[in-house]
Design a protein around this motif. Structure first.
Motif, PDB file in Angstrom:
ATOM      1  N   ASP A   1       0.854  -1.196   0.000  1.00  0.00           N
ATOM      2  CA  ASP A   1       0.000   0.000   0.000  1.00  0.00           C
ATOM      3  C   ASP A   1       0.889   1.246   0.000  1.00  0.00           C
ATOM      4  O   ASP A   1       2.113   1.151  -0.052  1.00  0.00           O
ATOM      5  CB  ASP A   1      -0.949  -0.014   1.207  1.00  0.00           C
ATOM      6  CG  ASP A   1      -0.210  -0.215   2.525  1.00  0.00           C
ATOM      7  OD1 ASP A   1       0.987   0.163   2.614  1.00  0.00           O
ATOM      8  OD2 ASP A   1      -0.806  -0.760   3.465  1.00  0.00           O
TER       9      ASP A   1
ATOM     10  N   TYR B  77       0.407   5.500  -5.499  1.00  0.00           N
ATOM     11  CA  TYR B  77      -0.064   4.593  -4.453  1.00  0.00           C
ATOM     12  C   TYR B  77       1.030   3.616  -3.989  1.00  0.00           C
ATOM     13  O   TYR B  77       1.955   4.050  -3.303  1.00  0.00           O
ATOM     14  CB  TYR B  77      -1.339   3.855  -4.920  1.00  0.00           C
ATOM     15  CG  TYR B  77      -2.052   3.208  -3.755  1.00  0.00           C
ATOM     16  CD1 TYR B  77      -2.453   3.974  -2.665  1.00  0.00           C
ATOM     17  CD2 TYR B  77      -2.274   1.837  -3.702  1.00  0.00           C
ATOM     18  CE1 TYR B  77      -3.070   3.387  -1.573  1.00  0.00           C
ATOM     19  CE2 TYR B  77      -2.894   1.242  -2.612  1.00  0.00           C
ATOM     20  CZ  TYR B  77      -3.283   2.022  -1.552  1.00  0.00           C
ATOM     21  OH  TYR B  77      -3.887   1.432  -0.457  1.00  0.00           O
ATOM     22  N   ASN B  78       0.936   2.349  -4.374  1.00  0.00           N
ATOM     23  CA  ASN B  78       1.886   1.354  -3.836  1.00  0.00           C
ATOM     24  C   ASN B  78       3.053   1.076  -4.781  1.00  0.00           C
ATOM     25  O   ASN B  78       3.830   0.159  -4.540  1.00  0.00           O
ATOM     26  CB  ASN B  78       1.149   0.037  -3.538  1.00  0.00           C
ATOM     27  CG  ASN B  78       0.608  -0.616  -4.788  1.00  0.00           C
ATOM     28  OD1 ASN B  78       0.371   0.068  -5.791  1.00  0.00           O
ATOM     29  ND2 ASN B  78       0.399  -1.910  -4.749  1.00  0.00           N
TER      30      ASN B  78
ATOM     31  N   ASP C  60      -7.088   9.319   2.181  1.00  0.00           N
ATOM     32  CA  ASP C  60      -7.162   8.152   1.292  1.00  0.00           C
ATOM     33  C   ASP C  60      -7.331   8.613  -0.163  1.00  0.00           C
ATOM     34  O   ASP C  60      -8.166   8.092  -0.909  1.00  0.00           O
ATOM     35  CB  ASP C  60      -8.290   7.208   1.708  1.00  0.00           C
ATOM     36  CG  ASP C  60      -8.210   5.872   0.972  1.00  0.00           C
ATOM     37  OD1 ASP C  60      -7.116   5.548   0.457  1.00  0.00           O
ATOM     38  OD2 ASP C  60      -9.235   5.169   0.887  1.00  0.00           O
TER      39      ASP C  60
END
Lengths: 99, 99
Positions: free
Chosen positions: A40, A68-69, B59
């Motif tokens: 993540d 993101y990851n 997020d």
């Protein structure tokens, strides 16, 4: 830093590539590259922070992209117009940070 | 987070663009973009860390590229297939972090 390393020969570079994992040489960009994949963003960012601290300490910084990851890293030594031992020091350390 | 925002209309997006500094809309990528320039890597990394913490909290994560003192940021909301208020929340916050 003084005594910055000079560009590696093709043979030196190939030998060094064999000591790291998943890095490839891009002849057009005169750089070594690797894409790291994490669980993540938190893991990816932890990795990038450790690499950033080392990069600043070595005065040798990556070109990198993150979403993101995923972290796509390119290492080259502009002063030397190619890949040097500095790039492989960073590559080896990054492999360790990602392990 | 629940209640994620939906894609902005062109008019909403243009109005929002007028409230931030230096961000442009890329129609092909359905994203807003900005390149930030800092004095050095340390400043750039400070900025990126602040943005990373907020991104994780919201997020909602950027796509971004860094080399030394330069940070190229792209914000879009994949779930909405375009730009939403989330992207402008991040853009506004990033402008503040860079100020």
């Amino acid at each position: 830093m003084s005594d910055r390393p000079t560009k590696m020969t093709d043979a030196e570079r190939d030998a060094a590539l064999a000591t790291v994992s998943g890095w490839v040489y891009d002849a057009d960009e005169k750089a070594i590259k690797k894409t790291f994949q994490f669980a993540d963003f938190s893991e990816a960012w932890g990795f990038m922070n450790r690499a950033a601290l080392l990069a600043e300490k070595m005065d040798h910084h990556p070109e990198w992209f993150n979403v993101y990851n995923r972290v796509e890293v390119k290492m080259t030594t502009h002063d030397a117009d190619g890949v040097t031992t500095l790039d492989f020091q960073m590559a080896t350390a990054m492999d360790g940070f990602a392990a």
